[in-house]
Design a protein around this motif. Structure first.
Motif, PDB file in Angstrom:
ATOM      1  N   GLY A 126      -7.311   3.359   9.827  1.00 28.58           N
ATOM      2  CA  GLY A 126      -8.522   2.686   9.381  1.00 28.58           C
ATOM      3  C   GLY A 126      -9.580   2.659  10.463  1.00 28.58           C
ATOM      4  O   GLY A 126     -10.711   2.215  10.224  1.00 28.58           O
TER       5      GLY A 126
ATOM      6  N   TYR B 209      -5.904   8.435   2.540  1.00 28.10           N
ATOM      7  CA  TYR B 209      -5.341   7.222   3.135  1.00 28.10           C
ATOM      8  C   TYR B 209      -6.315   6.653   4.157  1.00 28.10           C
ATOM      9  O   TYR B 209      -6.606   5.455   4.160  1.00 28.10           O
ATOM     10  CB  TYR B 209      -4.001   7.565   3.781  1.00 28.10           C
ATOM     11  N   CYS B 210      -6.844   7.527   5.020  1.00 29.06           N
ATOM     12  CA  CYS B 210      -7.820   7.100   6.025  1.00 29.06           C
ATOM     13  C   CYS B 210      -9.053   6.507   5.354  1.00 29.06           C
ATOM     14  O   CYS B 210      -9.569   5.465   5.784  1.00 29.06           O
ATOM     15  CB  CYS B 210      -8.246   8.273   6.905  1.00 29.06           C
TER      16      CYS B 210
ATOM     17  N   ASN C 266      -4.651   0.960  -2.449  1.00 26.21           N
ATOM     18  CA  ASN C 266      -4.892   0.488  -1.085  1.00 26.21           C
ATOM     19  C   ASN C 266      -6.181  -0.304  -0.929  1.00 26.21           C
ATOM     20  O   ASN C 266      -6.233  -1.239  -0.128  1.00 26.21           O
ATOM     21  CB  ASN C 266      -4.924   1.672  -0.116  1.00 26.21           C
ATOM     22  N   TYR C 267      -7.215   0.086  -1.678  1.00 28.39           N
ATOM     23  CA  TYR C 267      -8.496  -0.597  -1.519  1.00 28.39           C
ATOM     24  C   TYR C 267      -8.799  -1.549  -2.677  1.00 28.39           C
ATOM     25  O   TYR C 267      -8.831  -2.758  -2.501  1.00 28.39           O
ATOM     26  CB  TYR C 267      -9.631   0.416  -1.357  1.00 28.39           C
TER      27      TYR C 267
ATOM     28  N   GLY D 268       0.823  -1.205   0.000  1.00 25.05           N
ATOM     29  CA  GLY D 268       0.000   0.000   0.000  1.00 25.05           C
ATOM     30  C   GLY D 268       0.854   1.251   0.000  1.00 25.05           C
ATOM     31  O   GLY D 268       2.089   1.185   0.027  1.00 25.05           O
TER      32      GLY D 268
ATOM     33  N   CYS E 289      -3.638  -3.424  12.377  1.00 29.00           N
ATOM     34  CA  CYS E 289      -3.701  -1.962  12.374  1.00 29.00           C
ATOM     35  C   CYS E 289      -2.442  -1.372  13.017  1.00 29.00           C
ATOM     36  O   CYS E 289      -2.420  -1.131  14.230  1.00 29.00           O
ATOM     37  CB  CYS E 289      -4.941  -1.492  13.127  1.00 29.00           C
TER      38      CYS E 289
ATOM     39  N   LYS F 228      -8.302   3.011   4.007  1.00 30.66           N
ATOM     40  CA  LYS F 228      -8.105   2.040   5.087  1.00 30.66           C
ATOM     41  C   LYS F 228      -9.407   1.741   5.825  1.00 30.66           C
ATOM     42  O   LYS F 228      -9.662   0.602   6.222  1.00 30.66           O
ATOM     43  CB  LYS F 228      -7.038   2.556   6.059  1.00 30.66           C
TER      44      LYS F 228
ATOM     45  N   THR G  10      -4.106  -2.859   7.563  1.00 28.69           N
ATOM     46  CA  THR G  10      -4.780  -1.588   7.336  1.00 28.69           C
ATOM     47  C   THR G  10      -3.937  -0.520   8.027  1.00 28.69           C
ATOM     48  O   THR G  10      -2.840  -0.219   7.599  1.00 28.69           O
ATOM     49  CB  THR G  10      -6.231  -1.614   7.834  1.00 28.69           C
ATOM     50  N   SER G  11      -4.406   0.020   9.117  1.00 33.63           N
ATOM     51  CA  SER G  11      -3.689   1.057   9.856  1.00 33.63           C
ATOM     52  C   SER G  11      -4.577   1.476  11.022  1.00 33.63           C
ATOM     53  O   SER G  11      -5.790   1.252  11.000  1.00 33.63           O
ATOM     54  CB  SER G  11      -3.427   2.263   8.948  1.00 33.63           C
TER      55      SER G  11
ATOM     56  N   SER H 105       0.848   5.624   1.412  1.00 31.89           N
ATOM     57  CA  SER H 105       0.225   6.599   2.295  1.00 31.89           C
ATOM     58  C   SER H 105       0.091   7.960   1.615  1.00 31.89           C
ATOM     59  O   SER H 105       0.359   8.109   0.418  1.00 31.89           O
ATOM     60  CB  SER H 105       1.034   6.726   3.596  1.00 31.89           C
TER      61      SER H 105
ATOM     62  N   HIS I 193     -11.652  -2.112   6.215  1.00 30.21           N
ATOM     63  CA  HIS I 193     -12.313  -2.694   7.389  1.00 30.21           C
ATOM     64  C   HIS I 193     -13.737  -3.112   7.045  1.00 30.21           C
ATOM     65  O   HIS I 193     -14.183  -4.205   7.422  1.00 30.21           O
ATOM     66  CB  HIS I 193     -12.298  -1.700   8.554  1.00 30.21           C
TER      67      HIS I 193
END
Length: 264
Positions: free
Chosen positions: A144, A154-155, A113-114, A91, A183, A158, A140-141, A93, A162
């Motif tokens: 997320g 990015y958020c 990322n998705y 992924g 995460c 992520k 994820t992070s 950022s 989820h």
């Protein structure tokens, strides 16, 4: 005996950072490894660091090539005859304000990322169902679970992971498919340097929070522990992990804490 022994594990984003450290730790187990990223040369270096044995195979992969994922999955399966676990670690950022960020940057973040992760995971799903067994480990992070300035796209990507993998777990538990969402918070990798800025160019500079984060080796160790325990989710990092619980019980307090943190 570890539940990892005897398994074939496919790790994306394996050429650097958490993925590389995870590959190195997994190479000490009695398992087969498939290592993927866009950088074939770096993958070969990681393979050598892992011992260079015939239980380790490399498979170059670009998550933006969604239409090629079924072909890539078939190649992965052919390496050792089966895949037992897919670690979705690859992924990128972001570090830019919403008002300044081009829509194309948001598209790129979602594509990699998705959608790239979703496409790859769907491609291997029929194999997992046929085997009545399979494990998705999706990195994820903490982003997320809650947000932070300069990371809007990015958020968003992520958070989307989820939602998707929670449903994957629900729909395919009956097929023996497991899902672990990992995460991480701040980890000492090149994630900040490679992060996309407002026009899509890489930031190139590190940040203090990332420099002061946990080591990728520790992150990999905690990931393996979560995998072996079959956890639904695991939160990895320093004090930033507390944000999970602030978000759940005191969302307004978390808002104030994040704004005061000056995280860039």
């Amino acid at each position: 005996m570890s539940s990892i022994n005897g398994k074939t594990i496919w790790v994306t984003g394996a050429s650097s950072g958490i993925g590389k450290s995870l590959a190195l730790k997994l190479s000490s187990y009695q398992c087969n490894l498939i290592l993927s990223s866009r950088n074939k040369e770096e993958l070969l270096k990681v393979k050598e660091l892992c011992g260079g044995s015939n239980t380790i195979s490399i498979l170059p992969l670009d998550l933006t090539n969604h239409h090629q994922m079924e072909e890539i999955a078939e190649k992965a399966i052919s390496k050792f005859g089966s895949v037992d676990m897919l670690v979705n670690n690859a992924g990128i950022s972001q570090r830019s304000l919403i008002i300044e960020t081009k829509v194309e940057v948001y598209e790129q973040l979602m594509q990699i990322n998705y959608l790239g992760t979703v496409a790859l995971s769907k491609a291997i799903l029929p194999h997992f169902i046929a085997n009545k067994s399979g494990h998705y480990v999706t990195v994820t992070s903490l982003m997320g679970k809650f947000g932070s300035p300069y990371r809007s796209g990015y958020c968003g990507a992520k958070h989307a992971l989820h939602g998707f993998f929670d449903v994957m777990r629900m729909e395919h538990e009956k097929d023996g498919v497991k899902v672990t969402l990992v995460c991480p918070g701040f980890v000492q990798t090149n994630v900040a340097k490679n992060a996309l800025t407002a026009d899509g160019s890489p930031q190139k500079d590190d940040d203090v929070a990332t420099q002061n984060g946990i080591t990728p080796e520790l992150a990999a160790k905690k990931m393996i522990s979560a995998i072996e325990k079959g956890k639904f989710e695991v939160y990895i990092g320093g004090k930033e992990v507390k944000g999970i619980y602030l978000k759940r019980f005191f969302p307004k307090l978390l808002h104030k804490v994040v704004l005061k943190s000056h995280v860039r």
